[in-house]
Scaffold this active site. Structure first.
Site, mmCIF file in Angstrom:
data_model
loop_
_atom_site.group_PDB
_atom_site.id
_atom_site.type_symbol
_atom_site.label_atom_id
_atom_site.label_comp_id
_atom_site.label_asym_id
_atom_site.label_seq_id
_atom_site.Cartn_x
_atom_site.Cartn_y
_atom_site.Cartn_z
ATOM 1 C CD GLU A 122 1.395 -1.072 3.764
ATOM 2 O OE1 GLU A 122 2.058 -0.752 2.770
ATOM 3 O OE2 GLU A 122 1.897 -1.553 4.795
ATOM 4 C CG ASP A 167 6.477 -2.392 -4.954
ATOM 5 O OD1 ASP A 167 6.568 -2.825 -3.796
ATOM 6 O OD2 ASP A 167 5.758 -1.421 -5.270
#
Lengths: 393, 263
Positions: free
Chosen positions: B47, B58
């Site tokens: 990924e 994040d």
């Protein structure tokens, strides 16, 4: 109404809710309940009572005679600078904290750039006895020390945003991350007409008290609720949204939004989003955004810490797109000169944000009997350091 | 048309390891060899993150890697070239994960076509609304044989999970906690209860658990409830500190899959 947000949160092609799934339940809770809550009698009563007795509304609509003479028009100043905490920001924080209480939230988070929205949030949290955390870019904390201390005196925890450029957009990122990590007991009070739907509409509604009052005051003053022009500065656009709101469908009222050109629109140091931006997605909405061709967000610049946001609210992006609002800009120097001019002519030292709106007057040719309203969104006390550093007074 | 993701899940239902890293990190050209080493070490899905200036979902580790990659000049056209290079040797599924804005500026349709042509099997676009995908991109992605993975979190309602399951093709990304990315230590009881709930929903699509997977223990627990797990921040930390990618990546993947049987 023609310029209202649609059912899905769009103003034309702008708006929506572009959020990671972790934020979806929070935003959806707000979306599904905000209209019902703010439409209730008990909410309206408490909101208006606090605006009247705590904030000091209605704020005066002051006929600025010497400024009128200078620009050859009939110029009124909407005195949002006289609001408790020194700017219009508190109209929104009062509304949102009442909403948060009714949603059963116990904690409040907010982002702030110059610190005005942070102070307005810290203030209402003190008022309501709610725990409050404000994210502020580390760079802004250094630039706006007095506002940091004001928040701390009010009992708020100020957390430095250390990511990215450490300014407003990064503080917003950090607040969103905090909300992702604390989804159930926390309400996020966004300070401008930005963010995912329903924030832009909700904040605009809370700020719309500004234009509601202008209409009434003009009716009393000149026997007609409609000015020929309304001027307001735009960073994210909350004071402009409030000042324009009840005039949007009156197409004969010229609405002028003044962006910060910084050192010049093409200088590479500017925050003039409509001149420099393209459609993009940031902080949950599709809007005009200053960005590189690769889609990375550009850090804007303005001498005014309240205007250096890389986007504008989606409502403004739409109003620009369809031509309902004229977008102009003023440079740092033009704004600072206008701030000093207003101080000398009317005895009012404006916030540098608001000085941008004054600075745009010289770009227009008025008729003597033109009625012009300038939304004086904040007072200049917080900007004393910047005035001193600029020095030309 | 075959898709490497659907092929993988049709033959393997346990202990699938998807490893996330940021394109252009730690060095611009590392994207390619990291993929090669991951396949060699036994990772099942690669990924690759498209760096963005404002990655709101994040935590600090991936934020920092985004910044480094952008400072190197990483962008979408370059990533597409790198994926083509990776595809010369690597045969395991490749998923791209990116915030919408850089993809939007490239052009979503052109992006989908170009990445599919380069050999990408699936996309994760965490801030693209479900309705926008359904109405505008579902058919395009299907015609390109691209899987689309959506995230779900512990606060996602069952009704919404079922809706997402209905439009997903490939796998669902189950975020392990109400959090941003990054290690948190072990799993709390309510997280395990959430995994159990997901397992019992008997969704049409398999799901992988991500966020907070940092070691063999968390990978192994996650895999008991799901088809496997996704590791990101912990791997970024390995890359950050590594002087020998091949060895360190090999050891990292082996350590994670540890006692669990190979898929």
């Amino acid at each position: 109404m023609k310029y209202d947000v649609d059912e899905r949160g769009y103003y034309g092609k702008f708006g929506g809710a572009y959020i990671p799934e972790m934020l979806y339940p929070n935003v959806e809770e707000l979306r599904s309940r905000y209209l019902e809550i703010i439409g209730k009698e008990d909410f309206k009563e408490e909101f208006h009572d606090l605006l009247k007795n705590y904030v000091g509304r209605p704020t005066p609509l002051y006929l600025a005679k010497r400024l009128s003479e200078r620009y050859g028009a009939t110029i009124y100043l909407k005195r949002e600078d006289l609001c408790h905490t020194g700017a219009h920001k508190v109209n929104n924080t009062i509304g949102q904290i009442l909403l948060a209480k009714r949603l059963g939230k116990q904690k409040i988070i907010a982002e702030t750039g110059a610190g005005q929205h942070g102070v307005a949030t810290a203030t209402v949290c003190a008022l309501m006895g709610m725990e409050c955390i404000v994210y502020m870019g580390k760079v802004d904390m250094e630039r706006q020390r007095p506002n940091v201390e004001r928040m701390r005196i009010l009992g708020t925890k100020v957390v430095p945003a250390l990511s990215g450029s450490m300014t407003l957009k990064d503080a917003t990122n950090e607040a969103m991350r905090h909300w992702i990590n604390n989804p159930t007991d926390t309400h996020y009070i966004i300070g401008s007409v930005v963010g995912p739907h329903p924030y832009p509409d909700m904040v605009a509604r809370f700020q719309s008290v500004i234009s509601e009052e202008i209409r009434k005051q003009l009716q009393d003053e000149i026997g007609n609720p409609y000015p020929d022009y309304v001027f307001a500065c735009v960073g994210g656009g909350s004071n402009a949204a409030g000042a324009f709101y009840h005039f949007l469908n009156e197409e004969h009222v010229n609405l002028v939004a003044v962006e910060a050109a910084g050192k010049g629109v093409d200088s590479g140091e500017s925050a003039a989003t409509t001149a420099l931006g393209k459609p993009g997605v940031l902080h949950g909405s599709k809007t005009l955004l200053m960005q590189t061709t690769d889609g990375q967000v550009i850090e804007p610049y303005s001498i005014s810490a309240g205007l250096d946001y890389p986007g504008i609210g989606p409502m403004h992006a739409h109003l620009f797109d369809v031509g309902r609002v004229q977008f102009v800009s003023a440079t740092d120097d033009e704004a600072m000169n206008a701030g000093v001019e207003l101080s000398r002519l009317e005895g009012i030292i404006p916030a540098i944000e608001s000085a941008h709106a004054i600075a745009a007057l010289s770009q227009y040719q008025f008729e003597k009997d033109d009625v012009v309203v300038i939304n004086l969104s904040g007072r200049g006390d917080k900007d004393l350091e910047t005035y001193i550093r600029w020095g030309k007074y | 048309m075959k898709n490497r993701i659907t092929d993988l899940f049709s033959t393997h239902s346990k202990n699938i390891l998807s490893v996330f890293y940021t394109a252009g990190f730690p060095q611009l050209e590392d994207t390619v060899r990291i993929a090669q080493y991951l396949e060699k070490a036994g990772a099942d899905i690669i990924e690759i993150g498209i760096p963005f200036s404002d990655p709101v979902a994040d935590g600090p580790t991936i934020q920092a890697s985004n910044k480094v990659a952008l400072d190197h000049g990483m962008n979408v056209p370059l990533l597409i070239q790198q994926v083509k290079e990776i595809r010369k040797t690597v045969t395991i599924p490749i998923v791209l994960m990116g915030y919408l804005n850089p993809v939007m500026q490239y052009g979503v349709e052109k992006f989908a076509k170009d990445v599919a042509a380069a050999g990408v099997d699936g996309l994760i676009l965490p801030d693209m609304p479900v309705y926008e995908f359904e109405e505008t991109y579902h058919d395009l992605f299907a015609s390109l044989n691209l899987c689309k993975t959506f995230l779900i979190s512990p606060t996602t309602s069952e009704e919404r999970i079922r809706r997402i399951d209905g439009i997903t093709n490939g796998f669902i990304y189950a975020v392990s906690a109400s959090s941003t990315t990054g290690a948190k230590g072990g799993f709390a009881d309510e997280q395990l209860a959430y995994f159990e709930r997901l397992k019992n929903l008997k969704l049409k699509n398999p799901f992988l658990i991500g966020f907070g997977i940092s070691n063999q223990e968390t990978f192994s627990i996650a895999s008991q409830y799901s088809s496997g797990a996704i590791v990101g921040s912990a791997f970024i930390n390995v890359l950050q500190n590594s002087t020998d990618f091949e060895t360190d990546i090999f050891n990292f993947v082996k350590a994670l899959k540890g006692k669990t049987s190979q898929p």
